[in-house]
Design a protein around this motif. Structure first.
Motif, PDB file in Angstrom:
ATOM      1  N   GLU A 234      49.136  68.380  72.912  1.00  0.00           N
ATOM      2  CA  GLU A 234      48.758  67.074  72.366  1.00  0.00           C
ATOM      3  C   GLU A 234      49.879  66.046  72.473  1.00  0.00           C
ATOM      4  O   GLU A 234      49.627  64.851  72.681  1.00  0.00           O
ATOM      5  N   ASP A 235      51.125  66.478  72.318  1.00  0.00           N
ATOM      6  CA  ASP A 235      52.244  65.533  72.360  1.00  0.00           C
ATOM      7  C   ASP A 235      52.455  64.941  73.752  1.00  0.00           C
ATOM      8  O   ASP A 235      53.010  63.849  73.886  1.00  0.00           O
ATOM      9  N   HIS A 236      52.005  65.656  74.778  1.00  0.00           N
ATOM     10  CA  HIS A 236      52.160  65.168  76.146  1.00  0.00           C
ATOM     11  C   HIS A 236      50.918  64.428  76.648  1.00  0.00           C
ATOM     12  O   HIS A 236      51.002  63.583  77.541  1.00  0.00           O
ATOM     13  N   CYS A 237      49.762  64.771  76.091  1.00  0.00           N
ATOM     14  CA  CYS A 237      48.490  64.215  76.568  1.00  0.00           C
ATOM     15  C   CYS A 237      48.380  62.723  76.256  1.00  0.00           C
ATOM     16  O   CYS A 237      48.662  62.292  75.133  1.00  0.00           O
ATOM     17  N   VAL A 238      47.964  61.943  77.260  1.00  0.00           N
ATOM     18  CA  VAL A 238      47.767  60.501  77.064  1.00  0.00           C
ATOM     19  C   VAL A 238      46.288  60.143  76.979  1.00  0.00           C
ATOM     20  O   VAL A 238      45.931  58.969  76.890  1.00  0.00           O
ATOM     21  N   GLY A 239      45.428  61.149  77.056  1.00  0.00           N
ATOM     22  CA  GLY A 239      43.995  60.884  76.954  1.00  0.00           C
ATOM     23  C   GLY A 239      43.379  60.308  78.213  1.00  0.00           C
ATOM     24  O   GLY A 239      42.387  59.580  78.145  1.00  0.00           O
ATOM     25  N   CYS A 240      43.933  60.643  79.386  1.00  0.00           N
ATOM     26  CA  CYS A 240      43.383  60.097  80.637  1.00  0.00           C
ATOM     27  C   CYS A 240      42.072  60.767  81.035  1.00  0.00           C
ATOM     28  O   CYS A 240      41.285  60.213  81.795  1.00  0.00           O
TER      29      CYS A 240
END
Length: 216
Positions: A170-176
């Motif tokens: 989750e800390d790396h995910c940008v929601g692309c």
């Protein structure tokens, strides 16, 4: 030009060893056609000009999309070549059912209805991101989400080589949502947790955001 013949080194179709630049039609040009229709409909200088939609219309949904962007009629050519004139009956029937289901009395009521929701990219709401959710029961362990995220996005998915299951960081995910789009299993990866950027929630709830977002 659709492609090049690698044996005789000319474009296709080949006519006596030669080829030429030609037109392009059908489903592939629909995204381009919709883009230009939206831009024409939003142009202040053309407000008095009625628009006719054309480009990749095969189904009633296609036709309706052009109408929702401001077209007062649509044109169909390639689809008639493929399926015959009876396709027009499908267009009329489908749109009629759509109108009945939503209580729309006149087609005029639908013209341009989607235009206000088409905005410049800089005006999109970037105050939140939606972290995808992976259903491990549906996951077939193909690894496409991991490879796509690692090589083409933000390295936000880790891969367990023993269980062949991916996990989202989750800390790396940008929601692309690249992972959602490349996953070959329907509903295996879906929109999940809504994360607001610091101080930008504006009293909105996760449910409010999820209800407003449409995924394809």
């Amino acid at each position: 030009m659709t492609n090049i013949d690698l044996d005789i080194l000319t474009g296709r179709p080949v006519v006596n060893g030669k080829s030429s630049i030609s037109g392009y039609s059908g489903k592939a040009i629909k995204p381009i056609a919709l883009r230009f229709i939206a831009e024409l409909a939003k142009c202040k200088e053309l407000k008095s000009v009625q628009l006719s939609g054309i480009g990749g219309i095969e189904t009633w949904q296609d036709a309706l999309e052009f109408i929702l962007l401001g077209c007062r009629n649509v044109q169909v050519t390639t689809a008639v070549m493929q399926y015959g004139y009876r396709i027009v009956e499908d267009l009329i029937s489908g749109i009629s059912h759509f109108m009945d289901e939503r209580g729309v009395n006149k087609l005029d009521e639908l013209v341009g209805l989607a235009l206000n929701n088409i905005v410049p990219a800089e005006e999109l709401d970037r105050s939140f991101k939606i972290i995808p959710r992976i259903d491990e029961d549906k996951c077939v362990g193909c690894g496409r989400c991991y490879v796509s995220c690692f090589d083409g996005a933000h390295q936000a998915i880790v891969w367990d080589s023993e269980t062949r299951k991916p996990r989202i960081l989750e800390d790396h995910c940008v929601g692309c949502h690249l992972c959602l789009n490349v996953c070959p299993v329907y509903d295996c990866i879906t929109p999940g947790k809504v994360v607001f950027k610091e101080g930008r929630a504006n009293n909105r709830t996760e449910e409010d955001i999820v209800q407003q977002v449409v995924y394809q």
